[in-house]
Design a protein around this motif. Structure first.
Motif, PDB file in Angstrom:
ATOM      1  N   VAL A 101      26.079 -39.859  53.134  1.00 28.17           N
ATOM      2  CA  VAL A 101      27.446 -40.338  53.283  1.00 28.17           C
ATOM      3  C   VAL A 101      27.466 -41.783  53.780  1.00 28.17           C
ATOM      4  O   VAL A 101      26.640 -42.168  54.601  1.00 28.17           O
ATOM      5  CB  VAL A 101      28.220 -39.468  54.318  1.00 28.17           C
ATOM      6  N   ALA A 102      28.383 -42.550  53.256  1.00 25.79           N
ATOM      7  CA  ALA A 102      28.643 -43.890  53.765  1.00 25.79           C
ATOM      8  C   ALA A 102      29.870 -43.776  54.661  1.00 25.79           C
ATOM      9  O   ALA A 102      30.930 -43.371  54.194  1.00 25.79           O
ATOM     10  CB  ALA A 102      28.905 -44.845  52.610  1.00 25.79           C
ATOM     11  N   GLN A 103      29.705 -44.065  55.942  1.00 19.14           N
ATOM     12  CA  GLN A 103      30.824 -43.905  56.879  1.00 19.14           C
ATOM     13  C   GLN A 103      31.387 -45.243  57.327  1.00 19.14           C
ATOM     14  O   GLN A 103      30.646 -46.154  57.669  1.00 19.14           O
ATOM     15  CB  GLN A 103      30.359 -43.119  58.113  1.00 19.14           C
ATOM     16  N   ARG A 104      32.702 -45.337  57.319  1.00 23.83           N
ATOM     17  CA  ARG A 104      33.383 -46.541  57.807  1.00 23.83           C
ATOM     18  C   ARG A 104      34.019 -46.260  59.146  1.00 23.83           C
ATOM     19  O   ARG A 104      34.575 -45.174  59.352  1.00 23.83           O
ATOM     20  CB  ARG A 104      34.557 -46.902  56.891  1.00 23.83           C
ATOM     21  N   ASP A 105      33.975 -47.233  60.006  1.00 21.81           N
ATOM     22  CA  ASP A 105      34.687 -47.128  61.273  1.00 21.81           C
ATOM     23  C   ASP A 105      36.143 -47.497  61.011  1.00 21.81           C
ATOM     24  O   ASP A 105      36.431 -48.615  60.567  1.00 21.81           O
ATOM     25  CB  ASP A 105      34.076 -48.088  62.295  1.00 21.81           C
ATOM     26  N   LYS A 150      34.114 -40.081  72.658  1.00 18.87           N
ATOM     27  CA  LYS A 150      33.035 -39.495  71.853  1.00 18.87           C
ATOM     28  C   LYS A 150      33.573 -39.114  70.484  1.00 18.87           C
ATOM     29  O   LYS A 150      34.682 -38.580  70.372  1.00 18.87           O
ATOM     30  CB  LYS A 150      32.470 -38.266  72.559  1.00 18.87           C
ATOM     31  N   TYR A 151      32.804 -39.432  69.452  1.00 20.57           N
ATOM     32  CA  TYR A 151      33.204 -39.045  68.098  1.00 20.57           C
ATOM     33  C   TYR A 151      31.916 -38.782  67.335  1.00 20.57           C
ATOM     34  O   TYR A 151      31.261 -39.701  66.877  1.00 20.57           O
ATOM     35  CB  TYR A 151      34.004 -40.167  67.437  1.00 20.57           C
ATOM     36  N   ARG A 152      31.534 -37.532  67.283  1.00 20.11           N
ATOM     37  CA  ARG A 152      30.298 -37.178  66.596  1.00 20.11           C
ATOM     38  C   ARG A 152      30.620 -36.992  65.122  1.00 20.11           C
ATOM     39  O   ARG A 152      31.495 -36.222  64.760  1.00 20.11           O
ATOM     40  CB  ARG A 152      29.760 -35.882  67.206  1.00 20.11           C
ATOM     41  N   SER A 153      29.888 -37.708  64.264  1.00 21.01           N
ATOM     42  CA  SER A 153      30.256 -37.679  62.847  1.00 21.01           C
ATOM     43  C   SER A 153      29.078 -37.288  61.966  1.00 21.01           C
ATOM     44  O   SER A 153      29.012 -37.664  60.816  1.00 21.01           O
ATOM     45  CB  SER A 153      30.797 -39.035  62.449  1.00 21.01           C
ATOM     46  N   ASP A 154      28.148 -36.512  62.522  1.00 22.94           N
ATOM     47  CA  ASP A 154      26.960 -36.135  61.732  1.00 22.94           C
ATOM     48  C   ASP A 154      26.962 -34.665  61.329  1.00 22.94           C
ATOM     49  O   ASP A 154      25.977 -34.181  60.780  1.00 22.94           O
ATOM     50  CB  ASP A 154      25.688 -36.479  62.521  1.00 22.94           C
ATOM     51  N   VAL A 155      28.054 -33.956  61.611  1.00 23.17           N
ATOM     52  CA  VAL A 155      28.151 -32.545  61.240  1.00 23.17           C
ATOM     53  C   VAL A 155      29.504 -32.307  60.558  1.00 23.17           C
ATOM     54  O   VAL A 155      30.500 -32.858  60.993  1.00 23.17           O
ATOM     55  CB  VAL A 155      28.094 -31.627  62.490  1.00 23.17           C
ATOM     56  N   ALA A 156      29.502 -31.514  59.506  1.00 26.89           N
ATOM     57  CA  ALA A 156      30.765 -31.175  58.860  1.00 26.89           C
ATOM     58  C   ALA A 156      30.633 -29.835  58.156  1.00 26.89           C
ATOM     59  O   ALA A 156      29.538 -29.326  57.958  1.00 26.89           O
ATOM     60  CB  ALA A 156      31.156 -32.249  57.849  1.00 26.89           C
ATOM     61  N   GLU A 157      31.802 -29.267  57.829  1.00 28.04           N
ATOM     62  CA  GLU A 157      31.834 -28.015  57.082  1.00 28.04           C
ATOM     63  C   GLU A 157      31.806 -28.367  55.600  1.00 28.04           C
ATOM     64  O   GLU A 157      32.707 -29.039  55.109  1.00 28.04           O
ATOM     65  CB  GLU A 157      33.161 -27.326  57.405  1.00 28.04           C
TER      66      GLU A 157
END
Lengths: 149, 153
Positions: A52-56, A141-148
């Protein structure tokens, strides 16, 4: 799918650097490049990992995150969730067991922007009895390495 | 807010299409050097504006329960409670909020029993915590995990 030790090692190396070449992974783990490619394909196909390419959002001008509790009346919560999910500023929609029936995450540029999204986009969806808003003032805190998925 | 110019935008667009593209491929597509692409990406990542990453499915990590927790905390204890709660491994989101509750957190747990234990043993026991409101999602129908908050490394 359950992962084994080799899968986890490959995932660890990819998390350090998602652009790492298969050849490099093969050298580090002393296995063939073909095996690396097979494992990575397997991990993607069985929905263990995604690249995934993640943008802030703040870097792109959206500083406000709010969570809205949506109380649904006279319509299936699933249908309301589908309609709300069409709104671009809504980044996530979850369905709950009780009441409220939905919690949605909204991204907005600022306070007036948030008010506009609530009033003219979310409130116009049929079946919403009430919206209770919880606005994040300071995110720590914003953890963005786990998703359903 | 950091400056993101036209070239940054083009690099981000190409990698958003396919995160496994190499810097060399991106450079060739944009007619710039590989070093330029690498430097731009490093700057964007260091400043917390953009990153390429590998995300895990909750299922593959044996995460079977989640919850939004809203806390009502005595103001004098709020900062300490926030530090303690957000430092828990299972905490995925934490923020100070306005209104009836002054702190929210999102938790990811193996199951509901573990969730109940964390709330009971790790959160409700903290000095200053008056009340925890628990909201348990059963399914996500939308999740834009490409639009997030990143913090500078």
């Amino acid at each position: 799918m359950m992962t084994d030790d080799l899968d986890e090692k490959i995932i660890g190396l990819l998390q350090e650097d998602p652009q790492r070449a298969n050849k490099n992974i093969a050298e580090i783990l002393s296995i063939t490049e073909t095996l690396v490619a097979t494992r990575i394909r397997g991990l993607i196909e069985t929905n263990v990992i995604r690249f995934v390419a993640q943008r802030d959002i703040a870097a792109f001008g959206e500083d406000v995150i709010a969570h809205a509790d949506i109380y649904v009346e006279g319509r299936a919560a699933w249908d309301v969730a589908q309609d709300i999910g069409q709104i671009a500023s809504v980044s996530s929609v979850v369905i709950l067991t009780g009441s409220p029936q939905l919690i949605v995450e909204i991204h907005a540029a600022d306070g007036p922007g948030l008010a506009r999204i609530i009033e003219s986009e979310i409130s116009t969806v049929a079946g919403i009895e009430r919206i209770e808003l919880c606005v994040s003032l300071d995110i720590i805190k914003y953890r963005s390495d786990v998703a359903e998925f | 807010m950091i400056q993101i110019d036209e070239l940054d935008q083009q690099i981000i667009a190409l990698l958003s299409e396919d995160g496994r593209r190499s810097n060399r491929q991106v450079a060739a597509m944009l007619g710039v050097s590989e070093g330029t692409v690498r430097k731009r990406l490093r700057r964007l990542r260091d400043e917390g504006a953009f990153r390429l990453t590998v995300i895990r499915s909750a299922r593959s990590l044996s995460i079977g329960a989640s919850a939004y927790l809203r806390l009502s905390v005595a103001p004098a204890y709020l900062r300490d409670v926030a530090d303690r709660v957000s430092s828990l491994e299972a905490c995925g989101y934490a923020a100070f909020t306005a209104g009836r509750y002054n702190f929210v957190a999102f938790f990811l747990m193996p199951d509901r029993l573990k969730l109940a234990e964390v709330i009971d043993r790790e959160i409700l026991v903290l000095p200053g915590v008056h009340h925890v409101d628990v909201r348990e999602p059963v399914v996500a129908t939308k999740h834009r995990y490409d639009l997030v908050r990143l913090f500078p490394e």
